[in-house]
Enzyme design. Sequence first.
Site, mmCIF file in Angstrom:
data_model
loop_
_atom_site.group_PDB
_atom_site.id
_atom_site.type_symbol
_atom_site.label_atom_id
_atom_site.label_comp_id
_atom_site.label_asym_id
_atom_site.label_seq_id
_atom_site.Cartn_x
_atom_site.Cartn_y
_atom_site.Cartn_z
ATOM 1 N N ASP A 1 -21.435 -92.040 55.739
ATOM 2 C CA ASP A 1 -21.887 -92.923 55.625
ATOM 3 C C ASP A 1 -23.479 -93.096 55.448
ATOM 4 O O ASP A 1 -24.182 -92.702 57.154
ATOM 5 C CB ASP A 1 -21.087 -94.317 56.849
ATOM 6 N N HIS B 1 -9.239 -102.641 36.856
ATOM 7 C CA HIS B 1 -8.928 -103.243 37.808
ATOM 8 C C HIS B 1 -9.699 -104.657 38.208
ATOM 9 O O HIS B 1 -10.768 -104.854 38.178
ATOM 10 C CB HIS B 1 -9.211 -102.825 38.528
HETATM 11 P P1 NAD Z 1 -17.368 -102.033 54.041
HETATM 12 O O1 NAD Z 1 -19.019 -102.859 53.593
HETATM 13 O O2 NAD Z 1 -16.276 -102.244 54.684
HETATM 14 O O3 NAD Z 1 -18.049 -100.873 54.121
HETATM 15 C C1 NAD Z 1 -18.502 -100.407 52.592
HETATM 16 C C2 NAD Z 1 -19.471 -99.293 53.491
HETATM 17 O O4 NAD Z 1 -20.092 -98.622 52.609
HETATM 18 C C3 NAD Z 1 -19.884 -100.038 54.485
HETATM 19 O O5 NAD Z 1 -19.852 -98.858 56.160
HETATM 20 C C4 NAD Z 1 -21.852 -98.867 54.390
HETATM 21 O O6 NAD Z 1 -22.840 -98.851 55.680
HETATM 22 C C5 NAD Z 1 -21.713 -98.307 53.592
HETATM 23 N N1 NAD Z 1 -22.531 -97.734 52.055
HETATM 24 C C6 NAD Z 1 -22.946 -98.666 51.904
HETATM 25 N N2 NAD Z 1 -23.984 -97.571 51.108
HETATM 26 C C7 NAD Z 1 -23.794 -96.811 51.399
HETATM 27 C C8 NAD Z 1 -24.413 -95.226 50.776
HETATM 28 N N3 NAD Z 1 -25.798 -95.855 50.045
HETATM 29 N N4 NAD Z 1 -24.324 -94.259 51.319
HETATM 30 C C9 NAD Z 1 -22.941 -94.485 51.784
HETATM 31 N N5 NAD Z 1 -22.497 -95.627 52.724
HETATM 32 C C10 NAD Z 1 -23.020 -96.353 52.016
HETATM 33 O O7 NAD Z 1 -17.121 -102.404 52.220
HETATM 34 P P2 NAD Z 1 -15.088 -102.491 52.123
HETATM 35 O O8 NAD Z 1 -14.428 -103.820 52.077
HETATM 36 O O9 NAD Z 1 -14.757 -100.967 52.900
HETATM 37 O O10 NAD Z 1 -15.360 -101.953 50.560
HETATM 38 C C11 NAD Z 1 -15.910 -101.194 50.047
HETATM 39 C C12 NAD Z 1 -15.745 -101.380 48.303
HETATM 40 O O11 NAD Z 1 -14.291 -100.741 48.158
HETATM 41 C C13 NAD Z 1 -16.334 -102.204 47.356
HETATM 42 O O12 NAD Z 1 -17.347 -102.005 46.534
HETATM 43 C C14 NAD Z 1 -15.678 -102.623 47.021
HETATM 44 O O13 NAD Z 1 -14.931 -103.766 46.010
HETATM 45 C C15 NAD Z 1 -13.877 -101.845 46.498
HETATM 46 N N6 NAD Z 1 -12.763 -102.293 46.558
HETATM 47 C C16 NAD Z 1 -11.921 -101.903 45.580
HETATM 48 C C17 NAD Z 1 -11.340 -101.563 45.576
HETATM 49 C C18 NAD Z 1 -10.118 -100.819 44.045
HETATM 50 O O14 NAD Z 1 -8.944 -102.017 43.983
HETATM 51 N N7 NAD Z 1 -10.301 -100.598 44.205
HETATM 52 C C19 NAD Z 1 -9.622 -102.376 46.240
HETATM 53 C C20 NAD Z 1 -10.314 -102.852 47.976
HETATM 54 C C21 NAD Z 1 -12.703 -102.569 47.952
#
Ligand code: NAD
Length: 315
Positions: free
Chosen positions: A46, A187
Site C-alpha cells: 500500500d 460493472h
Molecule cells: P479504500 O479507500 O478503503 O482503499 C484504497 C487503498 O488504496 C488505500 O489503502 C490507499 O492507501 C491505497 N492506495 C491508493 N493509492 C495507492 C497507490 N498508488 N499504491 C498503493 N496503494 C494505494 O477503498 P476501497 O473501498 O478498498 O476500494 C478500492 C477500489 O475498489 C475503489 O476503486 C472502489 O471503487 C473499487 N471497488 C470495486 C468493486 C468491484 O466490483 N470491482 C466493488 C467495490 C469497490
Amino acid sequence: MTITLLLNIIRVMGKVVLIGCGNVGMSYAYSLVTSKNKVSELVLIDVNHKKAEGEALDLQHAAVYNKTRVKIKAGNYEDCADANIICICAGATQLPGETRPDLLNRNYKIMSNIVGAITKTGFKGIYLVATNPVDVMTYTVLRLSGAKPNKVIGSGTTLDTSRLRHLIGEVTSIHPKNIHSYVIGEHGDTSMVPWSCSFIGLNKVDQFLTEEQCSQIVKQVRNSAYEIIERKGSTYYGIGICLQDITEAILEDSGEIKTVSSYSKEHDTYFGMPSILSKRGIVRTLGLDMRPIEREKLDKSIKAIKDMCNDINFE
Ligand code: NAD
C-alpha cells in the site's frame, strides 16, 4: 502418506501480491487466508506502508486458525517478480452521489504508477483488477503493462452476478447455486441481464419470474452499490469474496465460468462476460445466443465503456 498431508499438497499453492490494503483489498485478503484453499504466500503493498504492516500483523493472527500455513507480510514491488497473481484494489473510492466514471481520472493516475512499478520487476503472472471503473481500469492495465489479454482480468460483473443470484434466490426461495443467470457488460449503470439465457436448474427463468419481477430485480442489482454506499460509505465484503473466488479458480486451474471483465478484440475493450478461467488466465469468453433487444443493450453498455476508455490519454 497421511490423508491430511495429501490434502495439504493438493490445496492451492501460489503467491499473491495485493496492491491496495483498503476495505476491498483487506476483505479479499481475509477471505483468501481463511479459505480452505488458501494461497501459500500473501504480500500486502500500500502507498501507506505502515497500514500494510498493521494489516499483515493482524491477518497473521487470523491465519493461525487454518490447517495449512501461509506466509503473510507487508512488502514492496520487488515481491511482484515471482508472484502468480497480482490483485489491484488500490484507488480512490466512490463518494456518495459520485458515478464510477467520475472516478476515472483519479484512478488512472494511480494505475499508471502501480503498473509502471510492476513491469520493472519482470512480472509474468496474472493481473486481477478491482479498481473502479473496473472495465476501464482493466483495459488501462492491459495497455500499460503490455501483457497478453488473457492474463489481464477484471472482476467485471462477478459482484453484480452475485447480487442478481441473491435476489432471484430471495424471490423464488431457490438456492443461488442453482440459479444460472448472469449480469454482463459494464460493472456499472449500463450492466444488463440476458434473461433469455438464464436458467434455474434446467428450466428457463420465465417459469419462475414474471417480466415485472425481472425488471424489479435488475433495478435492485443496479442500485445495490448506491444503497450500500449511502448507508455505510462503501462496499467490500461481496467483492472480497468474488476476488478470492476468481483467484482460487485461476490457481486451481479449475475451468470455472465467471463473469469477469475480459478483453474483446472485436471491440478493443473489456467488459463482463461469462469466461472460462484456468491457470493461464482467461481460456475463452463464451458468446451468448441473446435476443436482438438484449444484444442492443449489451452494445450500449460496451459503448459506454469505450467512451470512457477514449477519454484516457494513453502515452
Ligand atoms: P479504500 O479507500 O478503503 O482503499 C484504497 C487503498 O488504496 C488505500 O489503502 C490507499 O492507501 C491505497 N492506495 C491508493 N493509492 C495507492 C497507490 N498508488 N499504491 C498503493 N496503494 C494505494 O477503498 P476501497 O473501498 O478498498 O476500494 C478500492 C477500489 O475498489 C475503489 O476503486 C472502489 O471503487 C473499487 N471497488 C470495486 C468493486 C468491484 O466490483 N470491482 C466493488 C467495490 C469497490
